[in-house]
Design an enzyme around this catalytic site. Structure first.
Site, PDB file in Angstrom:
ATOM      1  N   CYS A 235       0.857  -1.188   0.000  1.00  0.00           N
ATOM      2  CA  CYS A 235       0.000   0.000   0.000  1.00  0.00           C
ATOM      3  C   CYS A 235       0.893   1.239   0.000  1.00  0.00           C
ATOM      4  O   CYS A 235       1.778   1.373   0.847  1.00  0.00           O
ATOM      5  CB  CYS A 235      -0.898  -0.006   1.234  1.00  0.00           C
TER       6      CYS A 235
ATOM      7  N   CYS B  87       0.234   3.171   3.515  1.00  0.00           N
ATOM      8  CA  CYS B  87       0.620   2.666   4.845  1.00  0.00           C
ATOM      9  C   CYS B  87       1.681   1.569   4.820  1.00  0.00           C
ATOM     10  O   CYS B  87       2.173   1.161   5.866  1.00  0.00           O
ATOM     11  CB  CYS B  87      -0.615   2.177   5.607  1.00  0.00           C
TER      12      CYS B  87
ATOM     13  N   CYS C  14      -7.547  -0.672   1.090  1.00  0.00           N
ATOM     14  CA  CYS C  14      -6.509  -1.297   1.902  1.00  0.00           C
ATOM     15  C   CYS C  14      -7.127  -1.839   3.190  1.00  0.00           C
ATOM     16  O   CYS C  14      -7.907  -1.152   3.848  1.00  0.00           O
ATOM     17  CB  CYS C  14      -5.429  -0.263   2.235  1.00  0.00           C
TER      18      CYS C  14
ATOM     19  N   CYS D 182      -5.355   0.635   6.203  1.00  0.00           N
ATOM     20  CA  CYS D 182      -5.616   2.086   6.307  1.00  0.00           C
ATOM     21  C   CYS D 182      -6.853   2.523   5.529  1.00  0.00           C
ATOM     22  O   CYS D 182      -7.234   3.689   5.586  1.00  0.00           O
ATOM     23  CB  CYS D 182      -4.400   2.884   5.861  1.00  0.00           C
TER      24      CYS D 182
ATOM     25  N   CYS E 107      -8.396  -4.894 -10.130  1.00  0.00           N
ATOM     26  CA  CYS E 107      -7.902  -3.866 -11.049  1.00  0.00           C
ATOM     27  C   CYS E 107      -7.455  -2.682 -10.190  1.00  0.00           C
ATOM     28  O   CYS E 107      -8.291  -1.965  -9.625  1.00  0.00           O
ATOM     29  CB  CYS E 107      -9.053  -3.480 -11.984  1.00  0.00           C
TER      30      CYS E 107
HETATM   31 FE    FE Z   1      -2.895   1.075   3.436  1.00  0.00          FE
END
Ligand code: FE
Length: 143
Positions: free
Chosen positions: A56, A59, A105, A108, A128
């Site tokens: 991510c 985060c 995510c 986060c 995607c």
């Molecule tokens: Fe994240």
């Protein structure tokens, strides 16, 4: 942005939108925090075939692994499954006159992309994902 006060009190989501705006570049902020979409074939990872992990960009959580990445022809990085069962969360998205499933995510809750039921045989799913939401870690594959 009214989200600041809503998210401030939730566990693991202590950052305000002002914090995110300071940490992320403007394009990443738009995609991750304002649910933007990068143009097809414009991101840095749609055609990357290296071995490693996709984290991510907000985060650092591990979201997807290169072994599940495939060429969907869409112009966005495409995966047939997340790295782990809690890596991402899926949310109904009725914006832009479409019924889609948004992918965020798992840690986060930043916006990553959408998941569609037209993926390869392994799972039948196509995650995607915007390149702007990801950070590729090629070192992870060597460990
Ligand atoms: Fe994240």
């Amino acid at each position: 942005m009214h989200e600041e006060t809503e998210k401030a009190g939730r566990p693991g989501l202590s950052k305000t939108e002002a914090d995110w705006r300071e940490e992320l570049d403007p394009h990443q902020f738009h995609v991750l925090r304002e649910k933007g979409t990068e143009r097809a074939f414009s991101g840095k990872y749609w055609d990357l075939k290296d071995e490693g992990s996709y984290l991510c960009a907000a985060c650092g959580e591990t979201l997807f692994l290169s072994e599940t990445k495939y060429d969907s022809g869409s112009g966005w990085p495409s995966f047939y499954q997340p790295a782990g069962s809690e890596s991402v969360k899926e949310v109904a998205d009725h914006s832009h006159g479409m019924i889609r499933t948004e992918v965020i995510c798992g840690k986060c809750e930043s916006h990553l992309g959408h998941v569609f039921p037209d993926g390869p045989p392994e799972t039948g799913l196509r995650y995607c994902i915007n390149s702007a939401s990801l950070d590729f870690d090629g070192e992870a594959a060597k460990e």
